[in-house]
Write a protein that holds these residues in place. Structure first.
Motif, PDB file in Angstrom:
ATOM      1  N   ILE A 191      -5.789   2.633  17.258  1.00 55.36           N
ATOM      2  CA  ILE A 191      -5.497   2.833  15.839  1.00 55.36           C
ATOM      3  C   ILE A 191      -5.471   1.484  15.137  1.00 55.36           C
ATOM      4  O   ILE A 191      -4.866   0.527  15.625  1.00 55.36           O
ATOM      5  CB  ILE A 191      -4.157   3.563  15.651  1.00 55.36           C
ATOM      6  N   ALA A 194      -1.642   0.162  13.120  1.00 57.94           N
ATOM      7  CA  ALA A 194      -0.867   1.387  12.924  1.00 57.94           C
ATOM      8  C   ALA A 194       0.444   1.137  12.191  1.00 57.94           C
ATOM      9  O   ALA A 194       0.756   1.800  11.199  1.00 57.94           O
ATOM     10  CB  ALA A 194      -0.599   2.049  14.283  1.00 57.94           C
ATOM     11  N   ASN A 197       0.192   0.452   8.384  1.00 61.01           N
ATOM     12  CA  ASN A 197      -0.475   1.381   7.475  1.00 61.01           C
ATOM     13  C   ASN A 197       0.148   2.765   7.417  1.00 61.01           C
ATOM     14  O   ASN A 197      -0.361   3.637   6.708  1.00 61.01           O
ATOM     15  CB  ASN A 197      -1.954   1.519   7.868  1.00 61.01           C
ATOM     16  N   ILE A 198       1.224   3.006   8.129  1.00 58.78           N
ATOM     17  CA  ILE A 198       1.847   4.333   8.126  1.00 58.78           C
ATOM     18  C   ILE A 198       2.276   4.696   6.703  1.00 58.78           C
ATOM     19  O   ILE A 198       2.876   3.899   5.984  1.00 58.78           O
ATOM     20  CB  ILE A 198       3.051   4.367   9.080  1.00 58.78           C
ATOM     21  N   ASP A 270       1.693   3.714  19.445  1.00 54.57           N
ATOM     22  CA  ASP A 270       0.446   3.927  18.728  1.00 54.57           C
ATOM     23  C   ASP A 270      -0.779   3.852  19.628  1.00 54.57           C
ATOM     24  O   ASP A 270      -1.907   3.902  19.139  1.00 54.57           O
ATOM     25  CB  ASP A 270       0.318   2.919  17.582  1.00 54.57           C
ATOM     26  N   LEU A 298      -3.463   6.554   8.498  1.00 53.38           N
ATOM     27  CA  LEU A 298      -4.002   5.793   9.615  1.00 53.38           C
ATOM     28  C   LEU A 298      -5.465   6.122   9.847  1.00 53.38           C
ATOM     29  O   LEU A 298      -5.987   7.122   9.350  1.00 53.38           O
ATOM     30  CB  LEU A 298      -3.199   6.085  10.892  1.00 53.38           C
TER      31      LEU A 298
END
Length: 495
Positions: A191, A194, A197-198, A270, A298
């Motif tokens: 990802i 991660a 960017n949540i 993640d 994501l």
């Protein structure tokens, strides 16, 4: 409530606190009992009871004490200050922090201090270091929130959860990829950034209307300070926050149920892999996974995401998983092994003047910790390689210290035979009584290789029906990690 002794634990304690005389067993027991009650209520879908118990946990004096201890004593980052430039290292300071947390002002939200640490690929990983009071507040809220979600998390989620580890995830990989299961294709997913960017909106939606929601929303949007400039945060959770791993798990939860039983799914925070019997099945499910991630803000990192056959192998959590013939074998990842020995060699090159006993004091815990992480894999050959590399690095270290001495003189001064009859680096130190004793460098190839026993299903340490299971599991883990002498003592104690 009486049996958990919560009523006497709520509210302000005005008497004088002596940090050294606190009954920590009682403190931990009170917090543990309340966590179990929250878990049980969530498991039974008694959500009004969950809310009431979470409020009790947020007001629990024992929870404050335990959280202060974790933040100022147990956590690795206890000596790293936030924008408040404060660390708490003394018992008196911890008592003052406990009293401060009883006041409403201590819960005021502050931005994080942005620092960077190097990643394995040469890039920098951003960390958000909170103020000491915000860290304690997050630990308090985490004890209220975590048991509720432990009752809901998926079976094959292993990262940053009580009682679960990377070894459980690796063992599940072995179960899905051995010849009995039949999965031979792997989606090795990565990802893209991660934690950074949540989606805040998605996390808050998942949390629902719970006690402490306002605090969590403010923490998510608190921003960070870098080079004395404030930066707002519209998304992501700060890596380094006490509650951030839990929020990331909440955001990522649900993929196993989405994929169904046709696919194998293993997630550690993640990082995750999906296994299947054919390449076509994995290619068909990728759009479903991308949609799942997009709802959470994501996306997959296409450069590092690939579909691989088990015969080609893949790297996961520092291990290499690959099939050789008809057997699936798990070994330490080559890059991690090379990085470790190079790091130890570099330290020896730049610390030529330190005493031999300080060399052993530096190397032994790192060698032991590294070997304990890999002792559940096929690691004997790798352990032998590491021992030989460290031995050669130490020989060069000795020769640089004494360029005018012969190799026989150096060997006699720094090396000797250990209790197993092997050649080892050693030093002599004085103990508290003034007598001299010899200490030896750890040889990790002497560490026994043991099979890791994976945690059962959805078993949680907060489940009050599994107390005996977790006690037995802890005893077996302690016995496996003990030295032969300590193992004999443990067995004699049990008898």
């Amino acid at each position: 409530m009486a049996k958990d002794r919560v009523p006497v634990d709520i509210g302000t304690m005005t008497q004088k606190i002596d940090w050294s005389s606190i009954d920590w067993q009682q403190v931990d027991r009170r917090v543990r009992n309340l966590r179990r009650r929250i878990f049980r209520a969530a498991q039974n879908n008694e959500w009004n009871q969950v809310r009431s118990l979470m409020k009790l946990m947020l007001r629990s004096y024992s929870n404050i004490l335990q959280s202060v201890r974790k933040v100022t004593q147990d956590n690795k980052g206890k000596n790293t200050p936030g924008i408040d430039a404060q660390v708490v290292v003394s018992p008196r300071g911890r008592v003052a922090l406990v009293r401060a947390m009883l006041a409403r002002m201590a819960w005021r939200i502050s931005p994080a201090r942005r620092v960077y640490i190097p990643k394995a690929d040469g890039k920098q990983r951003p960390l958000g270091i909170l103020t000491i009071k915000n860290r304690v507040a997050q630990a308090i809220v985490k004890n209220a929130l975590e048991p509720c979600w432990e009752a809901q998390f998926e079976q094959h989620s292993y990262g940053f959860r009580p009682g679960r580890s990377a070894h459980d995830a690796i063992e599940q990989c072995f179960r899905r990829l051995n010849k009995h299961c039949g999965d031979i294709w792997i989606l090795d997913a990565d990802i893209k950034a991660a934690f950074d960017n949540i989606s805040h909106d998605f996390v808050l939606q998942q949390l629902g209307n719970i006690p402490g929601r306002g605090l969590l929303r403010k923490w998510l949007m608190a921003g960070y300070v870098e080079s004395e400039l404030f930066h707002a945060t519209a998304r992501g959770v700060p890596q380094g926050g006490v509650i951030s791993p839990l929020l990331a798990n909440i955001a990522m939860d649900g993929m196993q149920a989405l994929l169904g039983r046709k696919f194998g799914f293993i997630r550690y925070a993640d990082d995750f892999v999906v296994t299947a019997k054919s390449r076509e099945q994995l290619m068909a499910v990728v759009p479903t996974i991308e949609k799942f991630l997009d709802e959470r803000g994501l996306c997959l990192n296409n450069e590092k995401t690939s579909i691989r056959h088990i015969d080609d192998g893949f790297d996961f959590l520092g291990f290499n998983v690959r099939r050789y013939g008809s057997k699936c074998l798990i070994k330490p990842q080559k890059e991690k092994t090379f990085a470790f020995v190079n790091e130890m060699s570099a330290w020896l090159r730049y610390h030529r003047e330190v005493r031999p006993c300080d060399v052993i004091a530096y190397l032994n815990p790192r060698l032991t910790g590294w070997a304990n992480y890999y002792r559940h894999a096929i690691s004997k050959t790798v352990f032998s390689y590491v021992d030989k590399h460290i031995f050669r690095a130490l020989w060069r270290w000795c020769c640089r210290r004494h360029p005018n001495k012969s190799k026989y003189w150096i060997a006699d001064k720094y090396f000797g035979v250990d209790r197993f009859g092997s050649w080892c680096f050693h030093a002599f130190v004085k103990n508290q009584r003034g007598s001299i004793r010899r200490i030896d460098l750890k040889r990790i190839q002497e560490i026994s290789i043991t099979r890791h026993i994976k945690v059962n299903g959805t078993a949680s340490k907060d489940d009050p029906t599994l107390i005996s299971y977790w006690r037995l599991r802890a005893e077996r883990l302690l016995e496996r990690k003990a030295t032969p002498g300590k193992r004999r003592i443990l067995r004699a104690t049990e008898a």
